[in-house]
Scaffold this motif. Structure first.
Motif, PDB file in Angstrom:
ATOM      1  N   THR A 175       0.823  -1.206   0.000  1.00  0.00           N
ATOM      2  CA  THR A 175       0.000   0.000   0.000  1.00  0.00           C
ATOM      3  C   THR A 175       0.857   1.256   0.000  1.00  0.00           C
ATOM      4  O   THR A 175       0.638   2.169  -0.805  1.00  0.00           O
ATOM      5  N   VAL A 176       1.824   1.304   0.894  1.00  0.00           N
ATOM      6  CA  VAL A 176       2.676   2.500   0.969  1.00  0.00           C
ATOM      7  C   VAL A 176       3.491   2.639  -0.317  1.00  0.00           C
ATOM      8  O   VAL A 176       3.585   3.740  -0.873  1.00  0.00           O
ATOM      9  N   MET A 193       7.215  14.289   1.260  1.00  0.00           N
ATOM     10  CA  MET A 193       6.385  14.988   0.286  1.00  0.00           C
ATOM     11  C   MET A 193       5.036  15.299   0.903  1.00  0.00           C
ATOM     12  O   MET A 193       4.508  14.522   1.695  1.00  0.00           O
ATOM     13  N   SER A 194       4.550  16.481   0.573  1.00  0.00           N
ATOM     14  CA  SER A 194       3.237  16.854   1.088  1.00  0.00           C
ATOM     15  C   SER A 194       2.179  16.387   0.100  1.00  0.00           C
ATOM     16  O   SER A 194       2.472  16.002  -1.015  1.00  0.00           O
ATOM     17  N   VAL A 250      -6.112  14.115   3.789  1.00  0.00           N
ATOM     18  CA  VAL A 250      -6.772  12.808   3.937  1.00  0.00           C
ATOM     19  C   VAL A 250      -5.814  11.695   3.534  1.00  0.00           C
ATOM     20  O   VAL A 250      -5.719  10.668   4.199  1.00  0.00           O
ATOM     21  N   TRP A 251      -5.090  11.907   2.451  1.00  0.00           N
ATOM     22  CA  TRP A 251      -4.099  10.935   1.975  1.00  0.00           C
ATOM     23  C   TRP A 251      -3.031  10.718   3.037  1.00  0.00           C
ATOM     24  O   TRP A 251      -2.681   9.577   3.361  1.00  0.00           O
ATOM     25  N   ARG A 252      -2.492  11.796   3.586  1.00  0.00           N
ATOM     26  CA  ARG A 252      -1.455  11.684   4.622  1.00  0.00           C
ATOM     27  C   ARG A 252      -1.995  10.928   5.836  1.00  0.00           C
ATOM     28  O   ARG A 252      -1.349  10.030   6.352  1.00  0.00           O
ATOM     29  N   HIS A 253      -3.177  11.291   6.292  1.00  0.00           N
ATOM     30  CA  HIS A 253      -3.745  10.657   7.484  1.00  0.00           C
ATOM     31  C   HIS A 253      -4.028   9.176   7.253  1.00  0.00           C
ATOM     32  O   HIS A 253      -3.851   8.355   8.152  1.00  0.00           O
ATOM     33  N   ARG A 254      -4.446   8.822   6.038  1.00  0.00           N
ATOM     34  CA  ARG A 254      -4.688   7.413   5.718  1.00  0.00           C
ATOM     35  C   ARG A 254      -3.380   6.621   5.793  1.00  0.00           C
ATOM     36  O   ARG A 254      -3.335   5.518   6.327  1.00  0.00           O
ATOM     37  N   LEU A 255      -2.291   7.189   5.267  1.00  0.00           N
ATOM     38  CA  LEU A 255      -0.993   6.518   5.350  1.00  0.00           C
ATOM     39  C   LEU A 255      -0.496   6.450   6.788  1.00  0.00           C
ATOM     40  O   LEU A 255       0.124   5.465   7.197  1.00  0.00           O
ATOM     41  N   MET A 256      -0.776   7.481   7.571  1.00  0.00           N
ATOM     42  CA  MET A 256      -0.345   7.481   8.966  1.00  0.00           C
ATOM     43  C   MET A 256      -1.038   6.380   9.761  1.00  0.00           C
ATOM     44  O   MET A 256      -0.480   5.861  10.726  1.00  0.00           O
ATOM     45  N   LEU A 280      -1.298   3.539   8.816  1.00  0.00           N
ATOM     46  CA  LEU A 280      -0.471   2.354   8.528  1.00  0.00           C
ATOM     47  C   LEU A 280       0.926   2.502   9.118  1.00  0.00           C
ATOM     48  O   LEU A 280       1.777   1.636   8.931  1.00  0.00           O
ATOM     49  N   GLY A 281       1.194   3.637   9.778  1.00  0.00           N
ATOM     50  CA  GLY A 281       2.506   3.846  10.371  1.00  0.00           C
ATOM     51  C   GLY A 281       3.475   4.583   9.483  1.00  0.00           C
ATOM     52  O   GLY A 281       4.674   4.623   9.744  1.00  0.00           O
ATOM     53  N   HIS A 282       2.981   5.174   8.381  1.00  0.00           N
ATOM     54  CA  HIS A 282       3.851   5.900   7.454  1.00  0.00           C
ATOM     55  C   HIS A 282       3.430   7.360   7.386  1.00  0.00           C
ATOM     56  O   HIS A 282       2.321   7.670   6.977  1.00  0.00           O
ATOM     57  N   ASP A 283       4.337   8.249   7.789  1.00  0.00           N
ATOM     58  CA  ASP A 283       4.095   9.680   7.663  1.00  0.00           C
ATOM     59  C   ASP A 283       4.877  10.193   6.465  1.00  0.00           C
ATOM     60  O   ASP A 283       6.110  10.230   6.498  1.00  0.00           O
ATOM     61  N   PRO A 284       4.187  10.582   5.380  1.00  0.00           N
ATOM     62  CA  PRO A 284       4.882  11.010   4.174  1.00  0.00           C
ATOM     63  C   PRO A 284       5.682  12.307   4.340  1.00  0.00           C
ATOM     64  O   PRO A 284       6.513  12.621   3.500  1.00  0.00           O
ATOM     65  N   LEU A 285       5.464  13.030   5.429  1.00  0.00           N
ATOM     66  CA  LEU A 285       6.231  14.252   5.647  1.00  0.00           C
ATOM     67  C   LEU A 285       7.505  14.009   6.458  1.00  0.00           C
ATOM     68  O   LEU A 285       8.336  14.896   6.599  1.00  0.00           O
ATOM     69  N   LYS A 286       7.657  12.811   6.972  1.00  0.00           N
ATOM     70  CA  LYS A 286       8.814  12.475   7.797  1.00  0.00           C
ATOM     71  C   LYS A 286       9.998  12.099   6.896  1.00  0.00           C
ATOM     72  O   LYS A 286       9.827  11.339   5.943  1.00  0.00           O
TER      73      LYS A 286
END
Length: 110
Positions: free
Chosen positions: A77-78, A89-90, A94-100, A102-108
């Motif tokens: 998924t990630v 990447m920003s 909603v997309w960021r929160h959905r990935l979070m 799963l334990g993945h923060d796209p801004l990290k």
């Protein structure tokens, strides 16, 4: 699953899950809280998010077949929703929160 396959999955999972167990646990509780109620900590967030949190607390030798299935799902998924370099990447909140979840923060940072 061979030892090499398990090692590769373990590495891929820990590469894409870039939130610590504490960060993920806090996010699951935050995302599940409503205006007037908050779920019990063990019921906060999505089932997959709770499973990811449990996997983060395990040793590789303690993984179950269900854990391995969740790890594959999270990696797929990630990977499907991110570039392979996982550079910060920003995007849509909603997309960021959905990935979070799963334990993945796209801004990290990767």
């Amino acid at each position: 699953m061979t030892d090499l396959e398990l090692e590769a999955l373990w590495d891929d999972f820990h590469r894409v899950v870039n939130m610590t167990s504490q960060e993920l646990g806090t996010w699951l509780r935050t995302s599940g809280a409503g205006e007037h109620t908050e779920p019990l900590p063990e019921r906060a967030g999505t089932q997959t998010g709770r499973q990811v949190l449990a996997i983060l607390g395990k040793r590789r030798t303690d993984l179950t077949e269900d854990d391995l299935a969740v790890m594959r799902q999270v990696v797929e998924t990630v990977s499907a929703q991110r570039r392979t370099d996982l550079e910060p990447m920003s995007g849509d909140g909603v997309w960021r929160h959905r990935l979070m979840l799963l334990g993945h923060d796209p801004l990290k940072p990767a």
